[in-house]
Write an enzyme that holds these catalytic residues in place. Structure first.
Site, PDB file in Angstrom:
ATOM      1  N   ASP A  65      -1.981   4.870   1.487  1.00 19.97           N
ATOM      2  CA  ASP A  65      -2.208   3.540   0.905  1.00 19.97           C
ATOM      3  C   ASP A  65      -1.403   3.587  -0.397  1.00 19.97           C
ATOM      4  O   ASP A  65      -0.513   4.443  -0.547  1.00 19.97           O
ATOM      5  CB  ASP A  65      -3.717   3.306   0.680  1.00 19.97           C
ATOM      6  CG  ASP A  65      -4.059   1.830   0.444  1.00 19.97           C
ATOM      7  OD1 ASP A  65      -4.219   1.092   1.424  1.00 19.97           O
ATOM      8  OD2 ASP A  65      -4.138   1.401  -0.726  1.00 19.97           O
TER       9      ASP A  65
ATOM     10  N   LYS B 220     -12.281   4.703   3.919  1.00 21.88           N
ATOM     11  CA  LYS B 220     -11.211   4.646   2.919  1.00 21.88           C
ATOM     12  C   LYS B 220     -11.495   5.714   1.883  1.00 21.88           C
ATOM     13  O   LYS B 220     -12.647   6.116   1.693  1.00 21.88           O
ATOM     14  CB  LYS B 220     -11.193   3.274   2.237  1.00 21.88           C
ATOM     15  CG  LYS B 220      -9.876   2.906   1.635  1.00 21.88           C
ATOM     16  CD  LYS B 220      -8.950   2.270   2.652  1.00 21.88           C
ATOM     17  CE  LYS B 220      -7.595   1.951   2.090  1.00 21.88           C
ATOM     18  NZ  LYS B 220      -6.836   1.078   2.986  1.00 21.88           N
TER      19      LYS B 220
HETATM   20  N1  GLU Z   1      -3.948   1.867   4.125  1.00 26.42           N
HETATM   21  C1  GLU Z   1      -3.535   1.108   5.263  1.00 26.42           C
HETATM   22  C2  GLU Z   1      -4.393  -0.128   5.414  1.00 26.42           C
HETATM   23  O1  GLU Z   1      -4.809  -0.703   4.410  1.00 26.42           O
HETATM   24  C3  GLU Z   1      -3.395   1.936   6.536  1.00 26.42           C
HETATM   25  C4  GLU Z   1      -4.566   2.764   6.933  1.00 26.42           C
HETATM   26  C5  GLU Z   1      -4.292   3.718   8.086  1.00 26.42           C
HETATM   27  O2  GLU Z   1      -3.210   3.748   8.623  1.00 26.42           O
HETATM   28  O3  GLU Z   1      -5.240   4.434   8.432  1.00 26.42           O
HETATM   29  O4  GLU Z   1      -4.658  -0.612   6.485  1.00 26.42           O
END
Ligand code: GLU
Length: 447
Positions: free
Chosen positions: A168, A128
């Protein structure tokens, strides 16, 4: 040492080694508490110190992001990418741009992501990133300059086989476009699979935009199906009005439920006739305005400033705003108002105290790492299409998403039963996700 004591020792060390990162501590606590029964059955995980290794990110990158606003003033933000675990595949997870972002938020999100990605059954590890940059009120050109500066450092850490960021909170199609453009420019490579959530004009996948919200609702429908029920005719409250909330509302309506309220950080809108999702999209995605603008067009609806949306009675609650948005008091209000199902669209929106209130009141509960996994699952489908230079139709992509959500639901459900806790989706999700990561880590040896 019994597994329960081992967990306490590990948790104490996580808190000591990561001071001040309360959201990360909270996410670790919740997972550790629920995997105790799995540790009792698998002595090999403790011997190989799997949990200690899982709690320590493989790599953490923190960098300076300087940029210039439209008036020529220089700003300095902080950028993060935490590459948590690559046992199951390249690091995968979104970027969050929000003033609240600091290392503890990125680590909690990365930790959750790891188990979530494992639950999808797809070959993706967990990571992340993000920045304390606040895109609100910034012009497109300011956002572009920020994204270009952010990518000027990030590019050296990512790649389609290494680390694949996505969106996100605060990072949507506009930001992904600018980030992709800068990556392409610096590396001189058209590497479609380096980012997901791309626009459809340059390698994006159908249904990625809708996937998190749709997936949450598919998960809710699966839970209801286990008791012969459905969303049809249900009164629903969805918090938030970002990407997850918008498409959750859309899907609830398609399945015959009515979303009567949604929110943003300024307050909530209550529309008993059902939230007009097209109007909400126009306000939030096109005009980028506050939610109060809704009542200008739908005057029968009410805008309530600075209060919690959870005071609106509903049968199904779908928190899609942010972490720790449902307090114990909110949970008491919801349970008293007739809520029987809570499905998390955001990451960790329910405080541990509220989770306990729901459990005691018999409210069924789905944790985000299972229920909101549709977004990252669709990202993995985007990577698959990019790798084969293919693009699928909307209908086919939505069918795949529905199958994946059904599969995640069924495995959480079955794992909870296997461990003697039927209906406990938190235990089911945590144990199933943890086992998948642990098995791959054991196979890789001590790394
Ligand atoms: N931010 C999204 C999550 O919390 C998607 C992450 C992604 O698609 O890599 O899962």
């Amino acid at each position: 040492m019994p597994a329960r004591d081992k967990i306490e020792t590990i948790y104490g060390s996580v808190v000591r080694r990561n001071p001040g990162e309360s959201e990360f501590h909270q996410a670790v606590r919740e997972v550790l508490d629920s995997i105790v029964p799995a540790l009792d059955r698998h002595a090999e995980y403790a011997e190989a110190k799997i949990i200690e290794r899982i709690c320590e990110p493989e790599r953490q990158i923190i960098f300076r992001v300087p940029w210039e606003d439209d008036h020529g003033e220089v700003h300095i933000n902080r950028g993060f990418r935490v590459e948590f675990n690559s046992a199951l595949g390249p690091y995968k997870g979104g970027l969050r741009f929000h003033p609240s972002v600091y290392l503890g938020i990125v680590k909690f999100l990365g930790f959750e992501q790891l188990f979530k990605n494992a639950l999808t059954g797809m070959p993706i590890g967990g990571g992340k990133g993000g920045s304390d940059f606040d895109p609100r009120g910034r012009s497109d050109r300011e956002v572009m300059r920020f994204c270009q500066s952010f990518m000027t450092e990030l590019y050296r850490h990512i790649g389609e086989h290494t680390d694949v960021p996505a969106g996100d909170t605060g990072v949507g199609a506009r930001e992904i476009g600018y980030l992709f453009g800068q990556y392409k420019r610096i590396t001189n490579r058209y590497e479609s699979g380096v980012l997901t959530g791309k626009g459809l004009s340059y390698g994006g996948a159908q249904v990625r935009r809708e996937a998190t919200g749709y997936g949450v609702v598919f998960f809710a429908e699966e839970m209801l199906r286990t008791t012969g029920d459905s969303l049809d005719g249900k009164r629903v409250v969805v918090s938030g009005s970002g990407n997850v909330a918008l498409y959750a509302i859309e899907k609830v309506h398609q399945l015959g439920g009515t979303v009567v309220a949604c929110s943003d950080s300024s307050g909530y809108v209550h529309d008993d006739k059902g939230i007009d999702v097209e109007l909400l999209k126009e306000i939030k995605e096109v005009r980028r305005e506050r939610i109060s603008a809704y009542t200008d067009v739908r005057p029968h609806a009410a805008f309530v400033a600075d209060r919690s949306v959870w005071e609106v009675p509903c049968q199904v609650a779908v928190p899609c705003a942010t972490q720790n948005e449902i307090s114990a008091a909110d949970a008491v209000t919801l349970a008293a108002g007739g809520t029987t199902l809570v499905v998390e669209g955001a990451n960790m929106p329910t405080t541990p105290q509220a989770v306990r209130v729901f459990a005691e009141a018999g409210v069924r509960f789905a944790p985000g790492k299972a229920a909101n996994a549709g977004g990252v699952a669709a990202s993995a489908l985007e990577m698959q299409q990019n790798a084969s230079r293919d693009s699928w139709t909307f209908a086919h992509s939505e069918d795949r998403l529905r199958e994946i959500m059904r599969d995640i639901h069924d495995r959480c459900h079955a794992t909870a039963e296997e461990y003697g806790m039927p209906g406990d989706y938190i235990t089911g999700a945590n144990i199933d996700g943890f086992r998948r990561v642990a098995e791959a880590m054991l196979a890789h040896g001590l790394i």
